[in-house]
Scaffold this motif. Sequence first.
Motif, PDB file in Angstrom:
ATOM      1  N   VAL A 162       0.868  -1.169   0.000  1.00 26.05           N
ATOM      2  CA  VAL A 162       0.000   0.000   0.000  1.00 26.05           C
ATOM      3  C   VAL A 162       0.912   1.229   0.000  1.00 26.05           C
ATOM      4  N   VAL A 163       0.791   2.035  -1.044  1.00 33.81           N
ATOM      5  CA  VAL A 163       1.594   3.252  -1.173  1.00 33.81           C
ATOM      6  C   VAL A 163       0.772   4.402  -0.609  1.00 33.81           C
ATOM      7  N   LEU A 164       1.282   5.024   0.438  1.00 35.54           N
ATOM      8  CA  LEU A 164       0.625   6.165   1.076  1.00 35.54           C
ATOM      9  C   LEU A 164       1.248   7.433   0.504  1.00 35.54           C
ATOM     10  N   LEU A 165       0.495   8.176  -0.295  1.00 40.35           N
ATOM     11  CA  LEU A 165       1.009   9.425  -0.857  1.00 40.35           C
ATOM     12  C   LEU A 165       0.662  10.561   0.089  1.00 40.35           C
ATOM     13  N   GLU A 180      -3.089   4.942  11.023  1.00 41.90           N
ATOM     14  CA  GLU A 180      -4.347   4.212  10.810  1.00 41.90           C
ATOM     15  C   GLU A 180      -4.240   3.301   9.587  1.00 41.90           C
ATOM     16  N   TYR A 181      -3.693   3.825   8.500  1.00 44.45           N
ATOM     17  CA  TYR A 181      -3.611   3.043   7.264  1.00 44.45           C
ATOM     18  C   TYR A 181      -2.478   2.026   7.292  1.00 44.45           C
ATOM     19  N   ARG A 182      -1.420   2.321   8.029  1.00 45.40           N
ATOM     20  CA  ARG A 182      -0.382   1.298   8.229  1.00 45.40           C
ATOM     21  C   ARG A 182      -0.978   0.103   8.972  1.00 45.40           C
ATOM     22  N   ALA A 183      -1.790   0.385   9.980  1.00 40.64           N
ATOM     23  CA  ALA A 183      -2.416  -0.690  10.756  1.00 40.64           C
ATOM     24  C   ALA A 183      -3.382  -1.498   9.889  1.00 40.64           C
ATOM     25  N   THR A 184      -4.139  -0.828   9.039  1.00 35.95           N
ATOM     26  CA  THR A 184      -5.041  -1.547   8.130  1.00 35.95           C
ATOM     27  C   THR A 184      -4.243  -2.481   7.234  1.00 35.95           C
ATOM     28  N   ALA A 199      -1.302  -3.745   7.736  1.00 35.10           N
ATOM     29  CA  ALA A 199      -0.691  -4.806   8.559  1.00 35.10           C
ATOM     30  C   ALA A 199      -1.697  -5.913   8.878  1.00 35.10           C
ATOM     31  N   ARG A 200      -2.951  -5.548   9.090  1.00 30.76           N
ATOM     32  CA  ARG A 200      -3.984  -6.570   9.375  1.00 30.76           C
ATOM     33  C   ARG A 200      -4.097  -7.577   8.236  1.00 30.76           C
ATOM     34  N   PHE A 201      -3.745  -7.155   7.038  1.00 29.60           N
ATOM     35  CA  PHE A 201      -3.833  -8.021   5.864  1.00 29.60           C
ATOM     36  C   PHE A 201      -2.462  -8.565   5.457  1.00 29.60           C
ATOM     37  N   GLY A 202      -1.454  -8.313   6.265  1.00 33.16           N
ATOM     38  CA  GLY A 202      -0.110  -8.780   5.949  1.00 33.16           C
ATOM     39  C   GLY A 202       0.543  -8.007   4.829  1.00 33.16           C
ATOM     40  N   ALA A 203       0.066  -6.819   4.556  1.00 33.57           N
ATOM     41  CA  ALA A 203       0.594  -6.002   3.464  1.00 33.57           C
ATOM     42  C   ALA A 203       1.680  -5.059   3.965  1.00 33.57           C
ATOM     43  N   ALA A 204       2.580  -4.738   3.084  1.00 31.74           N
ATOM     44  CA  ALA A 204       3.619  -3.742   3.366  1.00 31.74           C
ATOM     45  C   ALA A 204       3.062  -2.360   3.057  1.00 31.74           C
ATOM     46  N   THR A 205       3.708  -1.339   3.604  1.00 31.73           N
ATOM     47  CA  THR A 205       3.367   0.035   3.239  1.00 31.73           C
ATOM     48  C   THR A 205       4.634   0.737   2.768  1.00 31.73           C
ATOM     49  N   ARG A 206       4.408   1.720   1.924  1.00 30.75           N
ATOM     50  CA  ARG A 206       5.485   2.564   1.422  1.00 30.75           C
ATOM     51  C   ARG A 206       4.973   3.995   1.493  1.00 30.75           C
ATOM     52  N   LEU A 207       5.643   4.828   2.287  1.00 24.87           N
ATOM     53  CA  LEU A 207       5.230   6.221   2.453  1.00 24.87           C
ATOM     54  C   LEU A 207       6.054   7.104   1.527  1.00 24.87           C
ATOM     55  N   VAL A 208       5.347   7.860   0.675  1.00 25.59           N
ATOM     56  CA  VAL A 208       6.004   8.769  -0.260  1.00 25.59           C
ATOM     57  C   VAL A 208       5.508  10.187   0.047  1.00 25.59           C
ATOM     58  N   HIS A 209       6.435  11.046   0.455  1.00 23.13           N
ATOM     59  CA  HIS A 209       6.107  12.442   0.763  1.00 23.13           C
ATOM     60  C   HIS A 209       6.383  13.270  -0.487  1.00 23.13           C
TER      61      HIS A 209
END
Length: 158
Positions: A6-9, A90-94, A96-106
Motif C-alpha cells: 500500500v503506497v501512502l502518498l 491508521e492506514y499502516r495498521a489496516t 498490517a492486518r492483511f499482511g501487506a507492506a506500506t510505502r510512504l512517499v512524501h
Amino acid sequence: MAGSTVVLLCGPAGSGKSTYARALERAGAVRLSYDQEYWERGYRGPHPVPHELAREVKGALDRRLEDALHAAIPEIVLDYSFSTRAMREEYRATAARFGAATRLVHVTAPVEVLVQRVAARSGAHADDAVLDGATVRAYTEGFEAPGPDEEHEVVRTG
C-alpha cells in the motif's frame, strides 16, 4: 492475502500526488482517490467538501482498500494527503492486518508553487479540485510532514 504493498502518498494540495499516483496506476497499481470519488458522486464544489460527504467517501474508500487487500492486489496507491501522522498510522495498521507492506512517499513543493498550481485549476476533472489560496495555505500550515522516525521517500516536484 500477503504480497500487497500500500503506497501512502503524503503531501498538501498541489504537490503532485495525483500525477505520481497516476504514473503508478499506469504501471498496474490500483488507485484510490478522495477527489476521484467526490467527482464520481457528482461533487463539483470547492474544498473542503461538506463533512457528511467526506465521511461517506472515507467509508467507501476504506471498504475498497480492504477489498483490494483481501484480493492481494500487488500494489494499491492511496492518493490522499495523509496530512497527519495519526492518519498514516491508521492506514499502516489496516495494511498490517492483511499482511501487506506500506510505502510512504512524501510529495512536496514550496508553498508558493502549491498556491500557483492550485490557482490554475478550473475544476475541469477529478484531479483539478478547486481550492482558494487561503485554504491551500491553511492545509500547508496544518500539514504534519513525516518525521525522521517514519521511513519514507521524498519526491520534490517544484
